[in-house]
Scaffold this motif. Sequence first.
Motif: not given
Length: 362
Positions: A46-51, A79-82, A139-141, A146-150
Amino acid sequence: MRHGLIEELIRWEAHAGAHRPAFRCGVAVGVPLVLLVLLGHFELAGFAGFGAFTAFYGRSLRFPLRSRQQALIGALLTANVGIGLLAAHLPGASWGTLGVLVLLTAVMAVIAEVVGWKPAGPMFFVFAAGASSAMPAHDAPGILLAVGVTAASAAFSVLVGAAGGIVRRDGWQRRPLRVARVRDVLARGSGSRSTLVDVVLAVAFAGLLTAGAGLGHGYWALIAAVVPFSVPGPTKRLARGLLRIGGTCAGLAVAAGVLALDLPAWAVIVAIVVAQLGAELFVMRNYGIALLFITPLAMLLGTPGSGGVDTCALLAARLVTTAIGIAAGILVLAVRHRATSRTAPAATGRTAAEAVPEPART
């Protein structure tokens, strides 16, 4: 208005070279998903899709102007994902998240008017933030991953968009990326300001209804509430809302068939890429037809690797929340149209009987 509405509902636009942006979008979403499968992290699809939403923008621009706009959009999507992931940890559950999403919608609507990107409006940014906030708390990691994948997927989309332009230097757009001034967008009496107010009101109303009713996936209602305001003019906006409802119903039938197959990861990737290609090929021709692909795409991006999903409940939630969002948007549109009709005669110094209505600017 009725004749114009029917014309908008059945309008079939020219192809206009849609296969080129469709191919870019297919590559932009397909490659990151394949990499996630190879790395054993398809739950992050999903996060790859958002990016990869980055590839939706700048279809009419050429390099390097397209790359500049897409780089900005990719950063905003990330930023929105985060923000969405962090919003899931707020106290007050759905109400706290709702407040964040409404505020985020207002901010992104302003930025959309300032930059003037196409597709217009904050819809995909609301989708990225809302879907992220609805996922299981990280959690934080997990948030950083997730943000990194996006971010990586967005960066890849920028590279895909730039590839053809780098090879064909004669097609470069060398002018700077033009943006409007925020104070002009927010100026009293401006059409942009009215649209921004309408978007925020529609999103807030839709959010209150879904949160008050305790409905899951309430962010779908926020996305739907934004949809009518992505085009100019009351007739086009009403048509866009009606097409969203009709197209979603048909698209859910397609999604039900795909989800019932319980596809393995590789087949899900193929289905996502095909849906992405279809959406891009038809979205400029007829929005209702495009929803046959957009709806399954949204469902697939929200379910890979999750397991144990109640498909019937998910499809029902999509339909109900979409209907709520469109109803909220059309209600705000109707109130705005009525208020404008009342003030128009006074603004021109004529009585209501003397006033001649202007044709709707569509």
